[in-house]
Motif scaffolding. Structure first.
Motif, PDB file in Angstrom:
ATOM      1  N   ALA A 188      10.741  -9.224  14.472  1.00 12.99           N
ATOM      2  CA  ALA A 188      10.777  -8.951  13.028  1.00 12.99           C
ATOM      3  C   ALA A 188      10.230  -7.557  12.791  1.00 12.99           C
ATOM      4  O   ALA A 188       9.193  -7.190  13.346  1.00 12.99           O
ATOM      5  N   ALA A 189      10.944  -6.792  11.942  1.00  8.46           N
ATOM      6  CA  ALA A 189      10.554  -5.395  11.689  1.00  8.46           C
ATOM      7  C   ALA A 189       9.572  -5.267  10.530  1.00  8.46           C
ATOM      8  O   ALA A 189       9.427  -4.186   9.958  1.00  8.46           O
ATOM      9  N   GLY A 190       8.922  -6.373  10.180  1.00  9.44           N
ATOM     10  CA  GLY A 190       7.873  -6.277   9.158  1.00  9.44           C
ATOM     11  C   GLY A 190       8.234  -6.964   7.869  1.00  9.44           C
ATOM     12  O   GLY A 190       9.313  -7.555   7.746  1.00  9.44           O
ATOM     13  N   ALA A 191       7.317  -6.879   6.912  1.00 13.45           N
ATOM     14  CA  ALA A 191       7.616  -7.375   5.576  1.00 13.45           C
ATOM     15  C   ALA A 191       8.810  -6.589   5.048  1.00 13.45           C
ATOM     16  O   ALA A 191       9.074  -5.472   5.508  1.00 13.45           O
ATOM     17  N   ASP A 192       9.524  -7.163   4.103  1.00 12.90           N
ATOM     18  CA  ASP A 192      10.715  -6.499   3.574  1.00 12.90           C
ATOM     19  C   ASP A 192      10.286  -5.370   2.628  1.00 12.90           C
ATOM     20  O   ASP A 192       9.829  -5.612   1.516  1.00 12.90           O
ATOM     21  N   ILE A 193      10.439  -4.145   3.124  1.00 16.04           N
ATOM     22  CA  ILE A 193       9.950  -2.977   2.368  1.00 16.04           C
ATOM     23  C   ILE A 193      10.729  -2.812   1.063  1.00 16.04           C
ATOM     24  O   ILE A 193      10.171  -2.465   0.024  1.00 16.04           O
ATOM     25  N   LYS A 194      12.040  -3.110   1.126  1.00 15.49           N
ATOM     26  CA  LYS A 194      12.860  -2.928  -0.087  1.00 15.49           C
ATOM     27  C   LYS A 194      12.446  -3.921  -1.168  1.00 15.49           C
ATOM     28  O   LYS A 194      12.492  -3.618  -2.363  1.00 15.49           O
ATOM     29  N   GLU A 195      12.027  -5.101  -0.738  1.00 13.09           N
ATOM     30  CA  GLU A 195      11.578  -6.119  -1.696  1.00 13.09           C
ATOM     31  C   GLU A 195      10.199  -5.761  -2.269  1.00 13.09           C
ATOM     32  O   GLU A 195       9.869  -6.118  -3.389  1.00 13.09           O
ATOM     33  N   PRO A 236      19.723 -10.730  10.798  1.00 11.53           N
ATOM     34  CA  PRO A 236      19.977  -9.597  11.698  1.00 11.53           C
ATOM     35  C   PRO A 236      20.248  -8.292  10.973  1.00 11.53           C
ATOM     36  O   PRO A 236      19.886  -7.221  11.466  1.00 11.53           O
ATOM     37  N   GLN A 237      20.880  -8.365   9.798  1.00 12.56           N
ATOM     38  CA  GLN A 237      21.238  -7.110   9.115  1.00 12.56           C
ATOM     39  C   GLN A 237      20.011  -6.324   8.687  1.00 12.56           C
ATOM     40  O   GLN A 237      20.088  -5.122   8.420  1.00 12.56           O
ATOM     41  N   ALA A 238      18.841  -6.977   8.625  1.00 10.06           N
ATOM     42  CA  ALA A 238      17.609  -6.277   8.239  1.00 10.06           C
ATOM     43  C   ALA A 238      16.564  -6.375   9.355  1.00 10.06           C
ATOM     44  O   ALA A 238      15.364  -6.277   9.100  1.00 10.06           O
ATOM     45  N   LEU A 239      17.013  -6.527  10.591  1.00 16.33           N
ATOM     46  CA  LEU A 239      16.100  -6.654  11.737  1.00 16.33           C
ATOM     47  C   LEU A 239      15.016  -7.705  11.478  1.00 16.33           C
ATOM     48  O   LEU A 239      13.851  -7.521  11.820  1.00 16.33           O
ATOM     49  N   PRO A 277       2.963  -0.171  11.605  1.00 12.72           N
ATOM     50  CA  PRO A 277       3.320   1.133  11.040  1.00 12.72           C
ATOM     51  C   PRO A 277       3.108   1.252   9.527  1.00 12.72           C
ATOM     52  O   PRO A 277       3.593   2.202   8.908  1.00 12.72           O
ATOM     53  N   GLU A 278       2.363   0.321   8.929  1.00 14.93           N
ATOM     54  CA  GLU A 278       2.194   0.334   7.473  1.00 14.93           C
ATOM     55  C   GLU A 278       1.686   1.679   6.956  1.00 14.93           C
ATOM     56  O   GLU A 278       2.048   2.123   5.870  1.00 14.93           O
ATOM     57  N   ILE A 279       0.829   2.341   7.750  1.00 16.69           N
ATOM     58  CA  ILE A 279       0.237   3.618   7.324  1.00 16.69           C
ATOM     59  C   ILE A 279       1.334   4.640   7.010  1.00 16.69           C
ATOM     60  O   ILE A 279       1.183   5.492   6.134  1.00 16.69           O
ATOM     61  N   PHE A 335      -0.142 -11.695  -3.396  1.00 15.06           N
ATOM     62  CA  PHE A 335       0.688 -11.258  -2.276  1.00 15.06           C
ATOM     63  C   PHE A 335      -0.248 -10.701  -1.199  1.00 15.06           C
ATOM     64  O   PHE A 335      -1.084  -9.868  -1.497  1.00 15.06           O
ATOM     65  N   ILE A 336      -0.315 -11.089  -0.071  1.00 14.84           N
ATOM     66  CA  ILE A 336       0.400 -12.040   0.735  1.00 14.84           C
ATOM     67  C   ILE A 336      -0.004 -13.478   0.380  1.00 14.84           C
ATOM     68  O   ILE A 336      -1.189 -13.812   0.464  1.00 14.84           O
ATOM     69  N   THR A 337       0.931 -14.320   0.092  1.00 14.97           N
ATOM     70  CA  THR A 337       0.615 -15.686  -0.275  1.00 14.97           C
ATOM     71  C   THR A 337       0.290 -16.515   0.972  1.00 14.97           C
ATOM     72  O   THR A 337       0.513 -16.087   2.092  1.00 14.97           O
ATOM     73  N   GLY A 369       4.530  -4.426  11.899  1.00 17.41           N
ATOM     74  CA  GLY A 369       3.925  -4.805  10.623  1.00 17.41           C
ATOM     75  C   GLY A 369       3.726  -6.302  10.540  1.00 17.41           C
ATOM     76  O   GLY A 369       3.123  -6.922  11.425  1.00 17.41           O
ATOM     77  N   GLY A 370       4.285  -6.905   9.482  1.00 19.76           N
ATOM     78  CA  GLY A 370       4.173  -8.359   9.313  1.00 19.76           C
ATOM     79  C   GLY A 370       4.769  -9.128  10.482  1.00 19.76           C
ATOM     80  O   GLY A 370       4.356 -10.253  10.767  1.00 19.76           O
ATOM     81  N   GLY A 371       5.716  -8.527  11.202  1.00 17.48           N
ATOM     82  CA  GLY A 371       6.305  -9.184  12.376  1.00 17.48           C
ATOM     83  C   GLY A 371       5.294  -9.285  13.505  1.00 17.48           C
ATOM     84  O   GLY A 371       5.170 -10.326  14.161  1.00 17.48           O
ATOM     85  N   GLU A 383      17.517 -10.242  20.053  1.00 22.04           N
ATOM     86  CA  GLU A 383      17.228  -9.351  21.172  1.00 22.04           C
ATOM     87  C   GLU A 383      16.649  -8.036  20.653  1.00 22.04           C
ATOM     88  O   GLU A 383      15.735  -7.470  21.239  1.00 22.04           O
ATOM     89  N   LYS A 384      17.151  -7.568  19.495  1.00 21.57           N
ATOM     90  CA  LYS A 384      16.727  -6.255  18.995  1.00 21.57           C
ATOM     91  C   LYS A 384      15.401  -6.317  18.242  1.00 21.57           C
ATOM     92  O   LYS A 384      14.636  -5.354  18.240  1.00 21.57           O
ATOM     93  N   ALA A 385      15.160  -7.449  17.564  1.00 19.73           N
ATOM     94  CA  ALA A 385      13.936  -7.505  16.762  1.00 19.73           C
ATOM     95  C   ALA A 385      13.400  -8.921  16.643  1.00 19.73           C
ATOM     96  O   ALA A 385      14.139  -9.843  16.276  1.00 19.73           O
ATOM     97  N   ASP A 416       1.799 -18.805   2.266  1.00 26.08           N
ATOM     98  CA  ASP A 416       2.981 -19.035   3.096  1.00 26.08           C
ATOM     99  C   ASP A 416       2.946 -18.179   4.358  1.00 26.08           C
ATOM    100  O   ASP A 416       3.414 -18.581   5.411  1.00 26.08           O
ATOM    101  N   TRP A 417       2.418 -16.973   4.234  1.00 25.70           N
ATOM    102  CA  TRP A 417       2.372 -16.056   5.374  1.00 25.70           C
ATOM    103  C   TRP A 417       1.469 -16.579   6.475  1.00 25.70           C
ATOM    104  O   TRP A 417       1.628 -16.224   7.635  1.00 25.70           O
ATOM    105  N   GLU A 418       0.479 -17.371   6.104  1.00 25.19           N
ATOM    106  CA  GLU A 418      -0.536 -17.798   7.070  1.00 25.19           C
ATOM    107  C   GLU A 418      -0.207 -19.136   7.720  1.00 25.19           C
ATOM    108  O   GLU A 418      -0.980 -19.617   8.541  1.00 25.19           O
ATOM    109  N   PRO A 423      -1.934  -2.913   7.018  1.00 28.80           N
ATOM    110  CA  PRO A 423      -1.544  -4.304   7.327  1.00 28.80           C
ATOM    111  C   PRO A 423      -2.161  -5.255   6.311  1.00 28.80           C
ATOM    112  O   PRO A 423      -3.298  -5.045   5.878  1.00 28.80           O
ATOM    113  N   GLY A 424      -1.394  -6.286   5.939  1.00 30.12           N
ATOM    114  CA  GLY A 424      -1.873  -7.165   4.868  1.00 30.12           C
ATOM    115  C   GLY A 424      -1.876  -8.630   5.247  1.00 30.12           C
ATOM    116  O   GLY A 424      -2.180  -9.490   4.429  1.00 30.12           O
ATOM    117  N   SER A 425      -1.531  -8.918   6.506  1.00 30.80           N
ATOM    118  CA  SER A 425      -1.497 -10.320   6.898  1.00 30.80           C
ATOM    119  C   SER A 425      -2.286 -10.521   8.201  1.00 30.80           C
ATOM    120  O   SER A 425      -1.829 -11.185   9.130  1.00 30.80           O
TER     121      SER A 425
END
Ligand code: HXC
Length: 258
Positions: free
Chosen positions: A62-69, A22-25, A131-133, A83-85, A108-110, A58-60, A87-89, A139-141
């Protein structure tokens, strides 16, 4: 099984996988994707499970792949780890029917993971976007491919080129989601649908899912030919006989392979 980024439970013949960061949606970090893949594969291999629901908060969703990572990766890194491995598929490659129950952001990934499921049930609060643009990538997945097949070129281009989100009603009109329900009813309605799917004969359900998926991968003539052969093949299942006999006898079918 104790997971860090997801929670799992089963209700009768339905498995529920809840994305839980939840802390990262519910941003899809590598650990979350690995756990999701592991849980999905285990449920897919379990004959007592007839439908798998993937949901978020309720809020998300998933907000996408982890941008910080992702932000410090170089071209060499992403090429080397492919990447994307795979696992994503995992979500796209299950034999058991899957449903995404989406509330809030599916970005995004979500959005891509939601589109890998067999159908999306959306809360009226759902927002879908690629929103990757806006962060300098694309988008990569499967987003450019599955979204375009689902909603057509113009809306897919609009979403991918502007990064703007669409709401649940727009997603419904465009065919991205199967149904929109009031926010408080999302899980109840999704579990009702999942229970219904899980209550059918499993081998028939599997070939039905396969036939619908073939529509995405081949020409109409090939797809219709495939469907006819598989339709013929259902006559080899005990449960096909049971289903038709039960109808004629005005009783409920008692599936052998559930
Ligand atoms: C990492 C994320 C994140 C993400 C949200 N967070 N999305 N962290 N990766 N994708 C974190 C925020 O940094 C913040 O952490 C916390 O979650 C809450 O988010 P806020 O932005 O404060 O919430 P809000 O103002 O409500 O805005 C919600 C939002 C926004 C509109 C969804 O978070 C957003 O735009 N997120 C990024 C969406 C996106 O671009 N997704 C595509 C990713 S690329 P802190 O620590 O500050 O509290 C992608 C590529 C896929 O998916 C390619 C193949 C997989």
């Amino acid at each position: 099984m104790a997971y860090e980024y997801i929670a799992t439970e089963t209700r009768d013949r339905v498995a529920i996988v809840t994305l839980n960061r939840p802390q990262a949606l519910n941003a899809l970090c590598a650990g979350l994707i690995a756990e999701l893949g592991e849980a999905l594969k285990a449920f897919d291999a379990d004959p007592s499970i007839g439908c798998i629901v993937i949901t978020g908060s309720e809020k998300a969703f998933a907000a996408g792949a982890d941008i910080k990572e992702m932000k410090d990766k170089t071209y060499q890194d992403v090429e080397a780890e492919d990447f994307i491995t795979d696992d994503w598929e995992v979500t796209a490659n299950l034999r058991t029917p899957t449903i995404a129950a989406v509330s809030g952001f599916a970005l995004g990934g979500g959005c891509e993971v939601a589109m890998m499921t067999d159908m999306i049930i959306a809360s009226e609060t759902a927002k879908f976007g690629q929103p990757e643009i806006t962060i300098g990538t694309i988008p990569g997945s499967g987003g450019t491919q599955r979204l375009t097949r689902a909603v057509g070129k113009s809306l897919a281009m609009y979403m991918c080129l502007t990064g703007e989100f669409i709401d649940a009603e727009t997603a419904l009109r465009a065919g991205l989601v199967a149904k929109v329900v009031p926010a408080g009813d999302l899980m109840e309605e999704t579990l009702r649908i999942a229970g219904k799917v899980a209550g059918m004969s499993q081998p028939v359900t599997r070939v039905c899912k396969e036939a619908v998926n073939v529509a995405y991968e081949t020409t109409l003539a090939e797809g219709v030919r495939f469907e006819r052969r598989v339709f013929h093949a259902t006559f080899a299942f005990d449960d096909r006989k049971e289903g038709m006999e039960a109808f004629a006898a005005k009783r409920k079918p008692d599936w052998k392979h559930r």
